[in-house]
Design an enzyme around this catalytic site. Structure first.
Site, short mmCIF file in Angstrom:
data_model
loop_
_atom_site.label_atom_id
_atom_site.label_comp_id
_atom_site.label_asym_id
_atom_site.label_seq_id
_atom_site.Cartn_x
_atom_site.Cartn_y
_atom_site.Cartn_z
N LYS A 92 0.80 -1.23 0.00
CA LYS A 92 0.00 0.00 0.00
C LYS A 92 0.83 1.28 0.00
CE LYS A 92 -3.92 -2.12 2.30
NZ LYS A 92 -4.87 -2.08 3.41
N ASP A 128 -9.64 2.58 2.66
CA ASP A 128 -9.61 2.01 4.02
C ASP A 128 -10.15 3.01 5.04
OD1 ASP A 128 -8.57 -0.50 3.45
OD2 ASP A 128 -6.49 0.13 3.69
N ALA A 157 -2.65 0.56 7.30
CA ALA A 157 -4.04 0.59 7.78
C ALA A 157 -4.18 1.58 8.93
CB ALA A 157 -4.47 -0.81 8.22
P1 NDP Z 1 1.65 -2.84 7.58
O1 NDP Z 1 2.62 -3.93 7.28
O2 NDP Z 1 1.72 -1.56 6.85
O3 NDP Z 1 1.75 -2.48 9.16
C1 NDP Z 1 1.74 -3.46 10.15
C2 NDP Z 1 1.67 -2.81 11.54
O4 NDP Z 1 1.47 -3.84 12.50
C3 NDP Z 1 2.92 -2.06 11.94
O5 NDP Z 1 2.55 -1.01 12.78
C4 NDP Z 1 3.71 -3.14 12.72
O6 NDP Z 1 4.53 -2.62 13.74
C5 NDP Z 1 2.59 -3.89 13.38
N1 NDP Z 1 2.94 -5.28 13.63
C6 NDP Z 1 3.30 -6.21 12.70
N2 NDP Z 1 3.50 -7.40 13.30
C7 NDP Z 1 3.28 -7.22 14.62
C8 NDP Z 1 3.37 -8.08 15.77
N3 NDP Z 1 3.69 -9.36 15.66
N4 NDP Z 1 3.10 -7.55 16.98
C9 NDP Z 1 2.75 -6.25 17.11
N5 NDP Z 1 2.67 -5.38 16.06
C10 NDP Z 1 2.94 -5.88 14.83
O7 NDP Z 1 0.22 -3.54 7.40
P2 NDP Z 1 -1.19 -2.81 7.21
O8 NDP Z 1 -1.24 -1.64 8.13
O9 NDP Z 1 -1.51 -2.61 5.79
O10 NDP Z 1 -2.20 -3.96 7.74
C11 NDP Z 1 -2.21 -4.38 9.08
C12 NDP Z 1 -3.38 -5.32 9.31
O11 NDP Z 1 -4.60 -4.61 9.22
C13 NDP Z 1 -3.49 -6.41 8.24
O12 NDP Z 1 -2.78 -7.55 8.64
C14 NDP Z 1 -4.96 -6.69 8.15
O13 NDP Z 1 -5.27 -7.79 8.99
C15 NDP Z 1 -5.61 -5.45 8.72
N6 NDP Z 1 -6.38 -4.72 7.67
C16 NDP Z 1 -7.71 -5.00 7.55
C17 NDP Z 1 -8.49 -4.36 6.61
C18 NDP Z 1 -9.93 -4.65 6.51
O14 NDP Z 1 -10.56 -4.24 5.53
N7 NDP Z 1 -10.50 -5.34 7.47
C19 NDP Z 1 -7.90 -3.35 5.69
C20 NDP Z 1 -6.49 -3.13 5.91
C21 NDP Z 1 -5.77 -3.81 6.85
P3 NDP Z 1 6.06 -2.13 13.45
O15 NDP Z 1 5.92 -0.74 12.91
O16 NDP Z 1 6.69 -2.17 14.79
O17 NDP Z 1 6.63 -3.09 12.45
#
Ligand code: NDP
Length: 309
Positions: A92, A128, A157
């Site tokens: 994204k 989103d 997100a």
């Molecule tokens: P990104 O990869 O851009 O961001 C992921 C975020 O989650 C970062 O802030 C990261 O932290 C954090 N993170 C990743 N792994 C872990 C972990 N094991 N423990 C704690 N924090 C963690 O992904 P997106 O923002 O695009 O998407 C995130 C989630 O949102 C997706 O997996 C999806 O499930 C959900 N989503 C749902 C949608 C819907 O329509 N229902 C639409 C879009 C997303 P750090 O910065 O420290 O790496």
């Protein structure tokens, strides 16, 4: 790929083939979602139900596209007779630099999840943010404007959700992220939107909060809505974002994760007597907005909702 059968998941190699030998599929593939992983995506069943209901003779497919395949994939799509695309993890943010134009709302967020193809130009949008606001309204019958929000995550997100909270001028927004510096960066980018005169007593209207039990316990006393915008819960073995012992019945919990096996956060909320919803409603509303962008007509929301059940 002449006479090919429809596949559950296409690859970059298949997409290259689409250009050389368009597959003889009925209806033809003109839309799709690009991501890695992608097999779990429910967008095809939702969008294909909408296309069929509206009598639009095309279908929507899943494409497993790795990070380094995104740019060549978008270049290929430019020359195909596609209507548009959705993008999911991890594309994204990177895609913003690869499309020909990004609309103003998506630019403010810094991430796109929808692309429309217009005269061989790729135009990026973010649905989103509005999808989240509509999901919260439909799940809890409340507007973001009236809420104190505790948001977990600072990725694509979470950025969309945080910008939507700022646009709605919500009561307060606290952001928690594994990488605390990223939460601080997101807070800094939203400072101007929260500079208003509301008085909230002992808590700041906008702040980055460390992921520590004591700090979270304090924040939860000043929160109405908790949002999980991390992937925690996607994997059946993931721990709950917050244990039931930290949650209280007055809270609303929105887990953007949707998983067939249910999510541990929604289970924690149920154990604590709090209202909770998973991300299916956000998926529905972001998808409906994407459909409207592609076809310039209202999306059949009930049909799409039924297809997700
Ligand atoms: P990104 O990869 O851009 O961001 C992921 C975020 O989650 C970062 O802030 C990261 O932290 C954090 N993170 C990743 N792994 C872990 C972990 N094991 N423990 C704690 N924090 C963690 O992904 P997106 O923002 O695009 O998407 C995130 C989630 O949102 C997706 O997996 C999806 O499930 C959900 N989503 C749902 C949608 C819907 O329509 N229902 C639409 C879009 C997303 P750090 O910065 O420290 O790496």
């Amino acid at each position: 790929m002449k006479g090919a059968r429809f596949k559950d998941v296409y690859t970059f190699a298949d997409l290259q083939d689409f250009e050389r030998t368009p597959p003889n599929l009925k209806p033809p593939v003109r839309l799709g979602v690009l991501g890695d992983p992608i097999a779990h995506s429910l967008s095809p069943q939702m969008q294909n139900a909408a296309l069929s209901h509206c009598g639009i003779d095309m279908q929507y497919a899943r494409f497993h596209i790795r990070r380094d395949e995104l740019r060549p994939s978008l270049d290929l799509v430019r020359s195909l007779v596609f209507v548009g695309l959705n993008l999911t993890v991890p594309h994204k943010v990177a895609a913003c630099e690869m499309v020909d134009e990004v609309d103003a709302d998506a630019e403010a967020i810094g991430a796109i999840n929808t692309i429309a193809l217009r005269e061989k130009r790729l135009i990026g949008f973010n649905t989103d943010a509005i999808g989240f606001a509509r999901a919260v309204r439909s799940e809890f019958s409340v507007d973001l404007r009236d809420l104190r929000v505790l948001l977990f995550g600072a990725g694509g997100a979470a950025r969309a959700i945080a910008v939507q909270c700022a646009r709605a001028s919500c009561e307060r927004l606290a952001i928690v992220n594994r990488d605390h510096e990223k939460a601080r960066g997101l807070v800094a980018s939203l400072q101007a939107a929260f500079a208003g005169p509301r008085v909230l007593g002992p808590v700041a209207r906008l702040e980055a909060v460390p992921w520590e039990e004591r700090a979270l316990r304090f924040q939860l006393e000043h929160t109405d809505l908790v949002v999980n915008a991390t992937p925690l819960g996607l994997n059946p073995n993931d721990p709950a974002l917050l244990p039931a012992t930290l949650l209280q019945p007055h809270l609303m919990i929105y887990d953007t994760v949707y998983a067939a096996h249910g999510t541990p956060l929604v289970e924690s909320a149920a154990e604590a007597g709090a209202r909770a919803a998973n991300g299916l409603s956000m998926l529905l509303h972001q998808g409906a907005r994407a459909f409207e962008i592609w076809f310039g007509r209202e999306a059949p929301l009930d049909v799409m909702r039924a297809a997700l059940r």
